[in-house]
Design a protein around this motif. Structure first.
Motif, PDB file in Angstrom:
ATOM      1  N   PHE A  33       0.870  -1.182   0.000  1.00 58.09           N
ATOM      2  CA  PHE A  33       0.000   0.000   0.000  1.00 58.09           C
ATOM      3  C   PHE A  33       0.903   1.226   0.000  1.00 58.09           C
ATOM      4  CE2 PHE A  33       0.441  -1.637   4.285  1.00 58.09           C
ATOM      5  CZ  PHE A  33       0.739  -0.535   5.074  1.00 58.09           C
ATOM      6  N   ALA A  34       0.649   2.119  -0.969  1.00 60.03           N
ATOM      7  CA  ALA A  34       1.547   3.256  -1.169  1.00 60.03           C
ATOM      8  C   ALA A  34       1.289   4.369  -0.163  1.00 60.03           C
ATOM      9  CB  ALA A  34       1.395   3.779  -2.589  1.00 60.03           C
ATOM     10  N   ASP A  35       0.123   4.401   0.413  1.00 57.15           N
ATOM     11  CA  ASP A  35      -0.191   5.408   1.430  1.00 57.15           C
ATOM     12  C   ASP A  35      -1.070   4.757   2.485  1.00 57.15           C
ATOM     13  OD1 ASP A  35      -3.183   6.302   0.419  1.00 57.15           O
ATOM     14  OD2 ASP A  35      -1.828   5.800  -1.226  1.00 57.15           O
ATOM     15  N   GLU A  36      -1.097   5.380   3.655  1.00 51.77           N
ATOM     16  CA  GLU A  36      -1.750   4.757   4.805  1.00 51.77           C
ATOM     17  C   GLU A  36      -3.237   4.438   4.548  1.00 51.77           C
ATOM     18  OE1 GLU A  36       0.004   3.491   7.184  1.00 51.77           O
ATOM     19  OE2 GLU A  36      -1.818   2.807   8.233  1.00 51.77           O
ATOM     20  N   ALA A  37      -3.910   5.317   3.822  1.00 55.31           N
ATOM     21  CA  ALA A  37      -5.349   5.106   3.568  1.00 55.31           C
ATOM     22  C   ALA A  37      -5.587   3.803   2.808  1.00 55.31           C
ATOM     23  CB  ALA A  37      -5.924   6.284   2.785  1.00 55.31           C
ATOM     24  N   ALA A  38      -4.572   3.356   2.066  1.00 51.60           N
ATOM     25  CA  ALA A  38      -4.726   2.156   1.235  1.00 51.60           C
ATOM     26  C   ALA A  38      -4.429   0.869   2.003  1.00 51.60           C
ATOM     27  CB  ALA A  38      -3.820   2.265   0.011  1.00 51.60           C
ATOM     28  N   ARG A  39      -4.048   1.009   3.264  1.00 54.63           N
ATOM     29  CA  ARG A  39      -3.665  -0.181   4.034  1.00 54.63           C
ATOM     30  C   ARG A  39      -4.832  -1.171   4.204  1.00 54.63           C
ATOM     31  NH1 ARG A  39      -0.269  -1.674   8.661  1.00 54.63           N
ATOM     32  NH2 ARG A  39       0.723   0.364   8.709  1.00 54.63           N
ATOM     33  N   GLN A  40      -5.988  -0.648   4.609  1.00 56.32           N
ATOM     34  CA  GLN A  40      -7.109  -1.545   4.958  1.00 56.32           C
ATOM     35  C   GLN A  40      -7.563  -2.425   3.785  1.00 56.32           C
ATOM     36  OE1 GLN A  40     -10.667  -0.928   4.105  1.00 56.32           O
ATOM     37  NE2 GLN A  40     -11.375  -2.729   5.232  1.00 56.32           N
ATOM     38  N   PRO A  41      -7.823  -1.844   2.607  1.00 57.07           N
ATOM     39  CA  PRO A  41      -8.213  -2.729   1.501  1.00 57.07           C
ATOM     40  C   PRO A  41      -7.106  -3.691   1.091  1.00 57.07           C
ATOM     41  CG  PRO A  41      -8.065  -0.429   0.756  1.00 57.07           C
ATOM     42  CD  PRO A  41      -7.936  -0.417   2.237  1.00 57.07           C
ATOM     43  N   ALA A  42      -5.845  -3.274   1.245  1.00 58.33           N
ATOM     44  CA  ALA A  42      -4.725  -4.168   0.901  1.00 58.33           C
ATOM     45  C   ALA A  42      -4.720  -5.363   1.845  1.00 58.33           C
ATOM     46  CB  ALA A  42      -3.407  -3.400   0.988  1.00 58.33           C
ATOM     47  N   GLU A  43      -4.894  -5.088   3.127  1.00 53.98           N
ATOM     48  CA  GLU A  43      -4.884  -6.178   4.113  1.00 53.98           C
ATOM     49  C   GLU A  43      -6.086  -7.104   3.941  1.00 53.98           C
ATOM     50  OE1 GLU A  43      -4.206  -4.266   7.905  1.00 53.98           O
ATOM     51  OE2 GLU A  43      -2.023  -4.411   7.609  1.00 53.98           O
ATOM     52  N   LEU A  44      -7.225  -6.502   3.655  1.00 51.49           N
ATOM     53  CA  LEU A  44      -8.416  -7.332   3.475  1.00 51.49           C
ATOM     54  C   LEU A  44      -8.260  -8.251   2.257  1.00 51.49           C
ATOM     55  CD1 LEU A  44     -11.263  -8.051   4.453  1.00 51.49           C
ATOM     56  CD2 LEU A  44     -12.148  -6.314   2.916  1.00 51.49           C
ATOM     57  N   LEU A  45      -7.703  -7.709   1.176  1.00 54.37           N
ATOM     58  CA  LEU A  45      -7.509  -8.558  -0.013  1.00 54.37           C
ATOM     59  C   LEU A  45      -6.579  -9.728   0.327  1.00 54.37           C
ATOM     60  CD1 LEU A  45      -8.010  -9.093  -3.058  1.00 54.37           C
ATOM     61  CD2 LEU A  45      -5.865  -7.873  -3.492  1.00 54.37           C
ATOM     62  N   ALA A  46      -5.518  -9.438   1.065  1.00 56.69           N
ATOM     63  CA  ALA A  46      -4.592 -10.525   1.437  1.00 56.69           C
ATOM     64  C   ALA A  46      -5.340 -11.614   2.205  1.00 56.69           C
ATOM     65  CB  ALA A  46      -3.438  -9.968   2.268  1.00 56.69           C
ATOM     66  N   THR A  47      -6.197 -11.215   3.144  1.00 54.56           N
ATOM     67  CA  THR A  47      -6.928 -12.236   3.908  1.00 54.56           C
ATOM     68  C   THR A  47      -7.922 -12.982   3.018  1.00 54.56           C
ATOM     69  OG1 THR A  47      -8.630 -10.713   4.655  1.00 54.56           O
ATOM     70  CG2 THR A  47      -6.787 -10.982   6.127  1.00 54.56           C
ATOM     71  N   GLN A  48      -8.386 -12.323   1.973  1.00 55.85           N
ATOM     72  CA  GLN A  48      -9.316 -13.010   1.070  1.00 55.85           C
ATOM     73  C   GLN A  48      -8.606 -13.950   0.096  1.00 55.85           C
ATOM     74  OE1 GLN A  48     -11.621  -9.614  -0.465  1.00 55.85           O
ATOM     75  NE2 GLN A  48     -13.302 -10.161   0.909  1.00 55.85           N
ATOM     76  N   LEU A  49      -7.326 -13.647  -0.216  1.00 56.41           N
ATOM     77  CA  LEU A  49      -6.611 -14.490  -1.192  1.00 56.41           C
ATOM     78  C   LEU A  49      -5.847 -15.646  -0.542  1.00 56.41           C
ATOM     79  CD1 LEU A  49      -5.135 -11.781  -3.639  1.00 56.41           C
ATOM     80  CD2 LEU A  49      -7.309 -13.006  -3.809  1.00 56.41           C
ATOM     81  N   ARG A  50      -5.555 -15.521   0.752  1.00 52.93           N
ATOM     82  CA  ARG A  50      -4.703 -16.541   1.392  1.00 52.93           C
ATOM     83  C   ARG A  50      -5.315 -17.942   1.461  1.00 52.93           C
ATOM     84  NH1 ARG A  50      -3.209 -12.184   5.614  1.00 52.93           N
ATOM     85  NH2 ARG A  50      -1.347 -11.281   4.664  1.00 52.93           N
ATOM     86  N   PRO A  51      -6.606 -18.079   1.855  1.00 47.79           N
ATOM     87  CA  PRO A  51      -7.113 -19.452   2.063  1.00 47.79           C
ATOM     88  C   PRO A  51      -6.975 -20.346   0.822  1.00 47.79           C
ATOM     89  CG  PRO A  51      -8.659 -17.850   2.950  1.00 47.79           C
ATOM     90  CD  PRO A  51      -7.608 -17.066   2.214  1.00 47.79           C
ATOM     91  N   ALA A  52      -7.408 -19.882  -0.341  1.00 51.61           N
ATOM     92  CA  ALA A  52      -7.391 -20.739  -1.535  1.00 51.61           C
ATOM     93  C   ALA A  52      -5.982 -20.939  -2.075  1.00 51.61           C
ATOM     94  CB  ALA A  52      -8.291 -20.151  -2.610  1.00 51.61           C
ATOM     95  N   THR A  53      -5.155 -19.889  -2.004  1.00 54.26           N
ATOM     96  CA  THR A  53      -3.806 -20.010  -2.583  1.00 54.26           C
ATOM     97  C   THR A  53      -2.842 -20.686  -1.617  1.00 54.26           C
ATOM     98  OG1 THR A  53      -3.156 -17.852  -1.713  1.00 54.26           O
ATOM     99  CG2 THR A  53      -4.070 -17.903  -3.948  1.00 54.26           C
ATOM    100  N   GLY A  54      -3.060 -20.480  -0.338  1.00 48.68           N
ATOM    101  CA  GLY A  54      -2.099 -20.967   0.653  1.00 48.68           C
ATOM    102  C   GLY A  54      -0.828 -20.118   0.673  1.00 48.68           C
ATOM    103  N   PHE A  55      -0.807 -18.991  -0.048  1.00 51.21           N
ATOM    104  CA  PHE A  55       0.382 -18.125  -0.081  1.00 51.21           C
ATOM    105  C   PHE A  55       0.397 -17.190   1.126  1.00 51.21           C
ATOM    106  CE2 PHE A  55      -0.172 -18.290  -4.983  1.00 51.21           C
ATOM    107  CZ  PHE A  55       0.382 -19.567  -5.015  1.00 51.21           C
ATOM    108  N   LYS A  56       1.626 -16.753   1.475  1.00 48.53           N
ATOM    109  CA  LYS A  56       1.742 -15.852   2.636  1.00 48.53           C
ATOM    110  C   LYS A  56       1.213 -14.457   2.342  1.00 48.53           C
ATOM    111  CE  LYS A  56       5.350 -17.622   5.624  1.00 48.53           C
ATOM    112  NZ  LYS A  56       6.281 -18.503   4.852  1.00 48.53           N
ATOM    113  N   LEU A  57       1.548 -13.962   1.146  1.00 48.03           N
ATOM    114  CA  LEU A  57       1.115 -12.636   0.703  1.00 48.03           C
ATOM    115  C   LEU A  57       1.336 -11.547   1.750  1.00 48.03           C
ATOM    116  CD1 LEU A  57      -2.220 -13.732  -1.046  1.00 48.03           C
ATOM    117  CD2 LEU A  57       0.010 -13.355  -2.111  1.00 48.03           C
TER     118      LEU A  57
END
Ligand code: TNX
Length: 530
Positions: A33-57
């Motif tokens: 995330f390039a700026d603080e405001a972008a942190r939350q959607p970045a973190e949420l996407l990571a939690t949404q992508l981790r289960p199926a991929t098994g990647f750390k992200l």
């Protein structure tokens, strides 16, 4: 390189162009995330992508990464628009956090549908190069859910909200109370849930069937205040506001069963076991008005939504007419008829909400007999042009009231989806997918300022004939997908044939995430899954 096929997105973005390049999500991928405001959607996407991929992200503050979120200042994108660019890297940019979130949900749909699975799946996670610039048509993209007729456990509601968010809905209208059950813990009135949340048994079959049969099983449940705070937080992370509804002065039998002093008759009542319009209604004593204010005070404490829905539908006036005490009250207040009593009641509730910096929204009946200043109308009686609901809706926007279009002609998902005699029991009527898709949320003859009062559209899920979330999902999907698209896409860009093709992929997403959709393939048998 594989030939590029158009991605199957729902809702379809307003602008999408294939470009060169391929992105691959891998064990080494990072999210930045390039700026603080972008942190939350970045973190949420990571939690949404981790289960199926098994990647750390891992998610880091940075301008470089496999997927980079960044806020920018393009006013033309509005409060919910975004830009998404996929090459060997991905960038998601938007002027708002909501926009970044919508970009992330489009990105999820660009990945293979198994990305929605909750367990690890081994496969390649690639996306063809694409550039998307996108923003919604309406600012109210709503789904309603009635948990009063049948209680739905918190976990299932959370999953439902997640599905709505993935389709870019931004409003969840939660119908929490009705004659057949009270589902929200109110600390000041504990009997609302110790008594009002439970009914002895439930009607079997259709309300019109005779003789009437009952299942003999106690049904009920409610959400504690801590449950409700959890659901609000979960929805807020997904940019969904929850508009709670406490239906009054009708649809209150469960509350009257718990506190008989709220009612109009001397007979004790139980929580209602049948469906249909009920004559039992709140009396209009000052103490009852105080009860409503106390309940709404706790509701406002739980739900940050600017809008609070107070129902107002189907308030039968018979008991008011018959009650001497209420007739006396009417005369004392200098009111001519019972319609005026209802208007005054709604006006007082509106003033109370306003003094708490909230806005009242109610079903279109609240406008009968004069409308509370600034009240927002939810137009549901849409059976035909020129009917009473339509007249109210049109006049309301012309008088400067905001309006949400929730008509039972196209957006009531408790109606049958097909004429197939094997279709599971529904309330009646017939609203096929195509009819919902083709619906145009417009009112003819409005000027630009008046039309701007149409906030958006909403689908309804009344659950008389939906005993559990599986049935809710069956009735909701795919029609709610059609709604998601008509709420998002300008009229001239809608296309039912490509929608049906894109639905084939959406069905795979639903299958991966465990949503019990009704197959839309039967509508268009020649389409084959990609
Ligand atoms: C009317 S829509 C109602 C609900 C029922 C629904 C069934 C509205 C404001 N009131 O109480 O559940 O019809 O379709």
């Amino acid at each position: 390189m594989s030939t590029s096929i158009a991605p199957s997105l729902i809702p379809q973005p307003i602008e999408l162009n294939p470009i060169n390049g391929t992105f691959e999500l891998s064990a080494d991928s990072t999210i930045a995330f390039a700026d603080e405001a972008a942190r939350q959607p970045a973190e949420l996407l990571a939690t949404q992508l981790r289960p199926a991929t098994g990647f750390k992200l891992p998610v880091k503050p940075n301008t470089k990464g496999s997927i980079v979120f960044q806020t920018q200042k393009d006013p033309a994108l509005g409060p919910e628009g975004y830009e998404l660019r996929v090459t060997s890297h991905i960038s998601i940019e938007a002027p708002s956090v909501a926009g970044l979130f919508y970009g992330s949900q489009t990105l999820r749909q660009l990945l293979p549908p198994e990305i929605y699975a909750s367990k690890k799946i081994s496969k390649g996670w690639t996306i063809q190069g694409v550039e998307i610039r996108d923003l919604p048509r309406f600012r109210w993209r709503g789904m309603h859910l009635d948990v009063a007729r049948h209680f739905m456990p918190k976990k299932e509601v959370l999953h439902f909200i997640d599905t709505l968010a993935s389709l870019k809905f931004n409003t969840f209208h939660w119908h929490l109370t009705d004659d057949q059950g009270w589902r929200i813990e109110i600390k000041k009135y504990p009997k609302l849930t110790t008594i009002g949340a439970w009914r002895k048994e439930t009607l079997v079959g259709h309300n019109d069937d005779r003789p009437r049969r009952y299942d003999g099983l106690c049904h009920g449940g409610f959400y504690t205040q801590s449950d409700l705070r959890e659901v609000v937080a979960y929805a807020t992370e997904r940019h969904i506001r929850i508009v709670p509804e406490i239906d009054m002065p009708g649809h209150m039998q469960a509350a009257i069963a718990a506190y008989p002093e709220l009612g109009c008759t001397e007979h004790p009542l139980e929580v209602m076991k049948e469906w249909g319009i009920c004559k039992n209604i709140l009396n209009l004593e000052e103490s009852t008005f105080q009860f409503c204010k106390d309940v709404l005070t706790e509701v406002m404490d739980l739900f940050p939504s600017e809008f609070i829905h107070i129902g107002g539908d189907e308030a039968e006036k018979e008991q008011w007419e018959a009650s001497e005490r209420i007739q006396d009250l009417r005369k004392k207040r200098g009111l001519n008829n019972m319609q005026a009593m209802q208007s005054e009641f709604i006006q007082r509730i509106a003033d109370f909400l306003k003094s708490n910096n909230r806005r009242l929204i109610g079903w279109d009946e609240i406008a009968e007999g004069g409308l509370a200043e600034k009240a927002t109308i939810m137009w549901w009686r849409g059976e035909s042009l020129g009917n009473v609901g339509f007249e109210i809706a049109k006049k309301s926007v012309q008088n400067g009231h905001d309006l949400v279009i929730a008509v039972n002609s196209h957006l009531y998902f408790d109606a049958y989806q097909s004429m197939d005699p094997h279709e599971p029991l529904a309330i009646g009527e017939f609203i096929p997918l195509e009819s919902t898709y083709s619906f145009e949320p417009e009112i003819e003859g409005l000027n630009h300022t008046e039309a701007a009062h149409i906030l958006g559209v909403q689908g309804q899920l009344w659950t008389e004939y939906m005993p559990d979330i599986e049935k809710v999902e069956y009735m909701a999907f795919p029609r709610a997908c059609a709604l998601a698209e008509l709420a998002w896409l300008p009229k001239k860009k809608k296309n039912f044939a490509t929608f049906l093709r894109r639905m084939q992929m959406q069905e795979k997403r639903f299958a991966a995430t465990g949503v019990n959709f009704r197959k839309s393939k039967s509508v268009m048998p020649h389409t084959t899954a990609p």
